[in-house]
Design a protein around this motif. Structure first.
Motif, PDB file in Angstrom:
ATOM      1  N   TRP A 243      99.153  64.712  64.474  1.00 16.75           N
ATOM      2  CA  TRP A 243      98.054  64.394  65.386  1.00 16.75           C
ATOM      3  C   TRP A 243      98.092  62.912  65.751  1.00 16.75           C
ATOM      4  O   TRP A 243      98.370  62.063  64.892  1.00 16.75           O
ATOM      5  N   HIS A 245      95.956  59.867  68.527  1.00 16.54           N
ATOM      6  CA  HIS A 245      95.072  59.569  69.658  1.00 16.54           C
ATOM      7  C   HIS A 245      95.522  58.263  70.274  1.00 16.54           C
ATOM      8  O   HIS A 245      96.179  57.437  69.636  1.00 16.54           O
ATOM      9  N   ASP A 253      90.706  58.202  77.045  1.00 20.11           N
ATOM     10  CA  ASP A 253      91.251  58.210  75.686  1.00 20.11           C
ATOM     11  C   ASP A 253      91.589  59.655  75.321  1.00 20.11           C
ATOM     12  O   ASP A 253      90.857  60.582  75.675  1.00 20.11           O
ATOM     13  N   GLU A 254      92.697  59.854  74.589  1.00 17.35           N
ATOM     14  CA  GLU A 254      93.205  61.205  74.352  1.00 17.35           C
ATOM     15  C   GLU A 254      93.441  61.495  72.881  1.00 17.35           C
ATOM     16  O   GLU A 254      93.785  60.602  72.115  1.00 17.35           O
ATOM     17  N   VAL A 255      93.318  62.778  72.515  1.00 23.93           N
ATOM     18  CA  VAL A 255      93.806  63.306  71.246  1.00 23.93           C
ATOM     19  C   VAL A 255      94.921  64.293  71.572  1.00 23.93           C
ATOM     20  O   VAL A 255      94.754  65.168  72.436  1.00 23.93           O
ATOM     21  N   ASN A 256      96.060  64.157  70.892  1.00 32.84           N
ATOM     22  CA  ASN A 256      97.214  65.019  71.136  1.00 32.84           C
ATOM     23  C   ASN A 256      97.828  65.492  69.827  1.00 32.84           C
ATOM     24  O   ASN A 256      97.664  64.860  68.783  1.00 32.84           O
ATOM     25  N   PRO A 293      95.914  66.775  76.992  1.00 35.05           N
ATOM     26  CA  PRO A 293      95.306  66.431  75.707  1.00 35.05           C
ATOM     27  C   PRO A 293      94.452  67.564  75.173  1.00 35.05           C
ATOM     28  O   PRO A 293      93.923  68.374  75.941  1.00 35.05           O
TER      29      PRO A 293
END
Length: 384
Positions: A243, A245, A253-256, A293
């Motif tokens: 994971w 971010h 802003d992203e979480v991937n 994302p």
């Protein structure tokens, strides 16, 4: 007799409660959240804009300060300096001494990895990583195992997060303010790098074969690309999911979750816009062959630090992601169910200032670093 029994039972209860209160930290705050009521106490103070922390096997904490100082904090909060940092470290803008990671065999080999911004010719800087032995309060046997290419002037977006697994070292790099380079495989800019623990390049990296078969300059160390500025990285050991971010521009802003060879879109796609003008960046939010994302923030929260709760100390948070917010001073919990983010909880609400790092420590307690000239290590545990 029943009343007397109840009276004795209550007396015993209040006696135990008094003992617990005496043992509890006198400077602890209590904070209510959706799932747990937290006690928060200050373990250490006087840290100068700390950036990253890792726990040593004996319980001490290794802490990097962005101004180029490495410190060791005991489980009682005593702070000491660690000597032996390499020359060439430059403290400018968002750069300095950044991410830390331990070898998975640290107990026997004492190897630690450190990321920092290193200045070269013509005042151009990039993110470098060293491998060293930590012996007492000194680094020795220092080897530079990675240097970003190309390098650029300026002090933006060095990335710098490090993560080790049983076989690999992951290095997260920012775009250095040269956004278009994040789409080019002949540049380390805006990528996640994967190395073997000795610093060599794994031959099963997604672009390794391309780099050896062509003369187009493809960097074999690249694992994924199209990132703007990753500021948090953690591994779910149950699913082997990586994971991350990253910071967007104005919003986005992203979480991937990171997959080998995947393109995460920056700057071709983003949920953010250009600073000030609010104008569109690239092609908007979607493009063929580019990842979406799992979660994003508009407006930005400037996410920082990232950990996945694994222990039993916070049973209602187990399997969830915790991260900080620099912009709003938040501790953010992302509720994960079957690999999907189903809920977001925001905690602390600026009470302790900018949160830079979030780590689950020994015994399952959660530790936070605050980003300030008098930075602190905060320790969180649920109320009894």
């Amino acid at each position: 007799m029943a009343c007397l029994s109840r009276l004795l039972s209550h007396a015993h209860y209040f006696s135990l409660l008094s003992l617990w209160l005496l043992a509890a930290p006198t400077n602890a705050d209590t904070v209510n959240t959706q799932k747990h009521t937290l006690n928060i106490d200050v373990l250490a103070t006087g840290l100068n804009h700390p950036w990253s922390m890792v726990f040593l096997p004996e319980g001490d904490i290794l802490v990097s300060e962005r101004n180029g100082v490495l410190k060791r904090v005991s489980d009682k909060g005593d702070v000491s300096h660690v000597s032996g940092l390499p020359e060439g470290l430059v403290y400018k803008g968002q750069g300095g001494l950044l991410g830390l990671a331990l070898s998975p065999d640290f107990s026997t080999n004492k190897i630690v990895y450190l990321a920092f911004s290193e200045e070269g010719q013509f005042s151009k800087a990039g993110t470098s990583v060293i491998r060293a032995k930590l012996q007492g309060n000194a680094l020795s046997d220092i080897t530079t195992i990675f240097q970003t290419a190309p390098r650029f002037a300026g002090g933006r977006h060095f990335g710098g997060c490090l993560l080790t697994t049983d076989k690999h070292l992951y290095i997260a790099l920012g775009d250095r303010g040269n956004r278009d380079k994040a789409q080019h495989l002949d540049s380390h800019i805006g990528s996640v790098i994967r190395l073997n623990l000795d610093g060599s390049t794994p031959i099963d990296n997604p672009f390794y074969a391309q780099s050896t078969a062509t003369s187009d300059g493809t960097k074999p160390e690249i694992f994924s690309y199209g990132h703007r500025n990753i500021q948090g990285m953690t591994l779910d050991p149950k699913t082997n999911t990586l994971w991350t971010h990253e910071h967007g521009p104005q919003g986005g802003d992203e979480v991937n979750t990171i997959e080998a060879g995947a393109n995460y879109g920056w700057p071709t796609i983003t949920y953010g816009v250009n600073y000030g003008t609010g104008s569109k960046i690239g092609k908007g939010t979607h493009a063929e062959g580019m990842e979406q994302p799992l979660h994003f923030w508009v407006p930005s929260i400037a996410p920082s630090g990232l950990t996945i709760v694994q222990g039993d100390t916070f049973p209602e948070w187990q399997g969830d992601l915790l991260l900080g917010s620099l912009k709003f001073g938040l501790l953010v919990r992302l509720d994960i169910e079957n690999g999907i983010i189903v809920n977001e909880e925001r905690m602390l609400d600026g009470k302790y200032g900018r949160i830079r790092d979030v780590v689950e420590g020994p015994g399952g307690k959660i530790y936070l670093l605050t980003d300030a000239s008098n930075g602190q290590i905060l320790r969180l545990h649920p109320t009894q």
